[in-house]
Design a protein around this motif. Structure first.
Motif, mmCIF file in Angstrom:
data_model
loop_
_atom_site.group_PDB
_atom_site.id
_atom_site.type_symbol
_atom_site.label_atom_id
_atom_site.label_comp_id
_atom_site.label_asym_id
_atom_site.label_seq_id
_atom_site.Cartn_x
_atom_site.Cartn_y
_atom_site.Cartn_z
ATOM 1 N N GLU A 238 0.001 8.779 12.374
ATOM 2 C CA GLU A 238 -0.029 8.577 10.936
ATOM 3 C C GLU A 238 0.848 7.393 10.540
ATOM 4 O OE1 GLU A 238 -0.372 13.303 9.783
ATOM 5 O OE2 GLU A 238 1.568 12.317 9.857
ATOM 6 N N PRO A 239 0.547 6.784 9.395
ATOM 7 C CA PRO A 239 1.390 5.686 8.920
ATOM 8 C C PRO A 239 2.705 6.215 8.367
ATOM 9 C CG PRO A 239 -0.243 6.215 7.276
ATOM 10 C CD PRO A 239 -0.554 7.081 8.467
ATOM 11 N N ALA A 240 3.717 5.388 8.381
ATOM 12 C CA ALA A 240 5.016 5.806 7.851
ATOM 13 C C ALA A 240 5.013 5.832 6.330
ATOM 14 C CB ALA A 240 6.116 4.877 8.359
ATOM 15 N N PHE A 241 4.227 4.956 5.696
ATOM 16 C CA PHE A 241 4.255 4.854 4.240
ATOM 17 C C PHE A 241 2.894 5.187 3.639
ATOM 18 C CE2 PHE A 241 7.840 2.365 5.567
ATOM 19 C CZ PHE A 241 8.800 2.650 4.612
ATOM 20 N N VAL A 242 2.860 6.203 2.791
ATOM 21 C CA VAL A 242 1.648 6.610 2.099
ATOM 22 C C VAL A 242 1.986 6.799 0.620
ATOM 23 C CG1 VAL A 242 -0.200 8.311 1.902
ATOM 24 C CG2 VAL A 242 0.798 7.817 4.150
ATOM 25 N N ILE A 243 1.282 6.079 -0.256
ATOM 26 C CA ILE A 243 1.471 6.203 -1.698
ATOM 27 C C ILE A 243 0.223 6.854 -2.288
ATOM 28 C CG2 ILE A 243 1.730 4.948 -3.874
ATOM 29 C CD1 ILE A 243 3.232 2.803 -2.387
ATOM 30 N N THR A 244 0.428 7.785 -3.195
ATOM 31 C CA THR A 244 -0.675 8.525 -3.793
ATOM 32 C C THR A 244 -1.165 7.848 -5.077
ATOM 33 O OG1 THR A 244 0.254 10.586 -2.932
ATOM 34 C CG2 THR A 244 -1.392 10.768 -4.681
ATOM 35 N N LYS A 245 -2.475 7.687 -5.210
ATOM 36 C CA LYS A 245 -3.069 7.237 -6.473
ATOM 37 C C LYS A 245 -3.210 8.431 -7.408
ATOM 38 C CE LYS A 245 -5.993 3.478 -4.680
ATOM 39 N NZ LYS A 245 -7.391 3.026 -4.494
ATOM 40 N N PRO A 246 -2.966 8.264 -8.711
ATOM 41 C CA PRO A 246 -2.478 7.038 -9.347
ATOM 42 C C PRO A 246 -1.007 6.817 -9.029
ATOM 43 C CG PRO A 246 -2.629 8.791 -10.954
ATOM 44 C CD PRO A 246 -3.224 9.340 -9.689
ATOM 45 N N TYR A 247 -0.671 5.582 -8.720
ATOM 46 C CA TYR A 247 0.693 5.238 -8.318
ATOM 47 C C TYR A 247 1.454 4.652 -9.510
ATOM 48 C CZ TYR A 247 -1.476 0.637 -8.245
ATOM 49 O OH TYR A 247 -2.153 -0.496 -8.603
ATOM 50 N N SER A 248 2.753 4.560 -9.365
ATOM 51 C CA SER A 248 3.568 3.871 -10.367
ATOM 52 C C SER A 248 4.037 2.539 -9.787
ATOM 53 C CB SER A 248 4.790 4.714 -10.745
ATOM 54 O OG SER A 248 5.699 4.798 -9.658
ATOM 55 N N GLU A 249 4.383 1.619 -10.658
ATOM 56 C CA GLU A 249 4.905 0.326 -10.195
ATOM 57 C C GLU A 249 6.158 0.539 -9.353
ATOM 58 O OE1 GLU A 249 6.819 -3.831 -11.965
ATOM 59 O OE2 GLU A 249 5.523 -2.590 -13.228
ATOM 60 N N GLU A 250 7.005 1.473 -9.767
ATOM 61 C CA GLU A 250 8.241 1.719 -9.042
ATOM 62 C C GLU A 250 7.968 2.213 -7.620
ATOM 63 O OE1 GLU A 250 12.587 3.761 -9.905
ATOM 64 O OE2 GLU A 250 10.816 4.559 -10.895
ATOM 65 N N GLN A 251 6.940 3.048 -7.447
ATOM 66 C CA GLN A 251 6.581 3.517 -6.107
ATOM 67 C C GLN A 251 6.173 2.355 -5.215
ATOM 68 O OE1 GLN A 251 3.595 6.438 -7.357
ATOM 69 N NE2 GLN A 251 4.762 8.005 -6.280
ATOM 70 N N VAL A 252 5.354 1.459 -5.747
ATOM 71 C CA VAL A 252 4.892 0.324 -4.957
ATOM 72 C C VAL A 252 6.058 -0.585 -4.601
ATOM 73 C CG1 VAL A 252 3.410 -1.724 -4.934
ATOM 74 C CG2 VAL A 252 2.583 0.407 -5.951
ATOM 75 N N ARG A 253 6.895 -0.897 -5.572
ATOM 76 C CA ARG A 253 8.040 -1.774 -5.316
ATOM 77 C C ARG A 253 8.959 -1.175 -4.257
ATOM 78 N NH1 ARG A 253 8.825 -5.689 -9.575
ATOM 79 N NH2 ARG A 253 10.970 -5.923 -8.892
ATOM 80 N N SER A 254 9.204 0.126 -4.357
ATOM 81 C CA SER A 254 10.072 0.793 -3.392
ATOM 82 C C SER A 254 9.487 0.740 -1.989
ATOM 83 C CB SER A 254 10.293 2.243 -3.809
ATOM 84 O OG SER A 254 10.972 2.961 -2.795
ATOM 85 N N ALA A 255 8.215 1.102 -1.867
ATOM 86 C CA ALA A 255 7.586 1.135 -0.549
ATOM 87 C C ALA A 255 7.488 -0.257 0.059
ATOM 88 C CB ALA A 255 6.199 1.763 -0.646
ATOM 89 N N VAL A 256 7.138 -1.249 -0.752
ATOM 90 C CA VAL A 256 7.030 -2.617 -0.243
ATOM 91 C C VAL A 256 8.384 -3.105 0.253
ATOM 92 C CG1 VAL A 256 6.655 -5.022 -0.919
ATOM 93 C CG2 VAL A 256 4.996 -3.262 -1.578
ATOM 94 N N SER A 257 9.426 -2.889 -0.533
ATOM 95 C CA SER A 257 10.759 -3.344 -0.139
ATOM 96 C C SER A 257 11.178 -2.746 1.197
ATOM 97 C CB SER A 257 11.782 -2.962 -1.216
ATOM 98 O OG SER A 257 11.533 -3.643 -2.413
ATOM 99 N N GLN A 258 10.897 -1.452 1.377
ATOM 100 C CA GLN A 258 11.318 -0.776 2.597
ATOM 101 C C GLN A 258 10.410 -1.097 3.770
ATOM 102 O OE1 GLN A 258 12.987 3.272 1.886
ATOM 103 N NE2 GLN A 258 12.073 2.987 -0.126
ATOM 104 N N ALA A 259 9.118 -1.112 3.542
ATOM 105 C CA ALA A 259 8.185 -1.351 4.640
ATOM 106 C C ALA A 259 8.320 -2.751 5.210
ATOM 107 C CB ALA A 259 6.752 -1.124 4.172
#
Length: 270
Positions: A238-259
């Motif tokens: 499985e992938p380490a990062f999974v974001i659920t739709k509908p997503y928030s901008e904060e979720q995307v920013r957080s995951a992108v920064s860490q990934a």
């Protein structure tokens, strides 16, 4: 109560929450194997002591609190001997303020509120708010790179581009199909992939990512999907990062920064 009764009790109590604990553990460690080991250790501890569920927390808060007791006692975020992007991540992790990633993941990816995070991490709300602010600053400043978006819905693709570009990253392209995604990745190697799992022509974002990783390797991946349970089964890599739709901008920013500096390149079978 017998051991079998204990196991049955736990399976009913936490079964629906385990996918989210495993998602959090994998994002925290950058590895499916290591994250799942922490989740398993949490369940083993709960077999011996279920008192965390008697403290007035919600079941999800109680489970994550039990996880943090294990996490804090272990003292090591990943297995030794890691290589590639995971190995490089250790140098970045060493520079981060203690407990910031935990607070940020709990808040943005798992969507706990500040009071719940304080309970999970055994701290106070003011400290949680401070940790989240520090985490945003430190992680967004850590790395900038090139991002490939694999998404067939135009509005979502545009939104993801805007969020990622606002963070200072460059967009290598947007692909709506498996074929286009592989082609774009080969034209300009991305530092990160943001991918849906169901694409416009019926093709699979999972297949596209697997083909890209087979050709280029060592690229962090974030899957964004309306059906996270399809990826969080524990029955395959499985992938380490999974974001659920509908997503928030904060979720995307957080995951992108860490990934960008701490993510798994483990692939999936379609």
């Amino acid at each position: 109560m017998s051991q079998d009764d204990d196991s049955s009790y736990l399976s009913v109590k936490v079964a629906s929450l385990l996918p989210y604990l495993r998602r959090y553990a994998r994002a925290l460690t950058g590895s499916q194997k290591t994250g799942d080991n922490y989740a398993a250790a949490t369940l083993e501890a709960l077999l011996s002591d279920r008192s965390v569920f008697e403290k007035g927390y919600s079941d999800k808060v109680a489970l994550f609190h039990a996880f943090h007791l294990i996490w804090n006692s272990a003292g090591a975020p990943i297995d030794s001997g890691e290589q590639g992007i995971t190995e490089r991540a250790q140098a970045h992790l060493a520079k981060l303020t203690a407990n910031t990633r935990e607070a940020l993941l709990l808040h943005t990816v798992e969507e706990f509120n500040v009071a719940e995070i304080a309970a999970i991490m055994s701290t106070d709300e003011a400290e949680v708010e401070n940790l989240i602010k520090i985490a945003h600053r430190e992680m967004e400043d850590s790395i900038a790179g090139r991002v490939l978006v694999i998404e067939d819905e135009a509005i979502i693709a545009m939104d993801l581009q805007d969020i990622v570009a606002d963070m200072g990253h460059a967009i290598t392209g947007v692909a709506r199909t498996h074929k286009a995604a592989v082609s774009l990745a080969k034209e300009e190697r991305p530092d990160l992939i943001l991918s849906d799992i169901q694409l416009a022509d019926g093709s699979s974002g999972i297949d596209a990512v697997n083909d890209i990783l087979a050709a280029l390797a060592d690229i962090p991946v974030i899957f964004i999907t309306a059906f996270p349970e399809r990826l969080l089964t524990g029955e395959r890599p499985e992938p380490a990062f999974v974001i659920t739709k509908p997503y928030s901008e904060e979720q995307v920013r957080s995951a992108v920064s860490q990934a960008m500096f701490f993510a798994s390149t483990e692939t999936l079978n379609a």
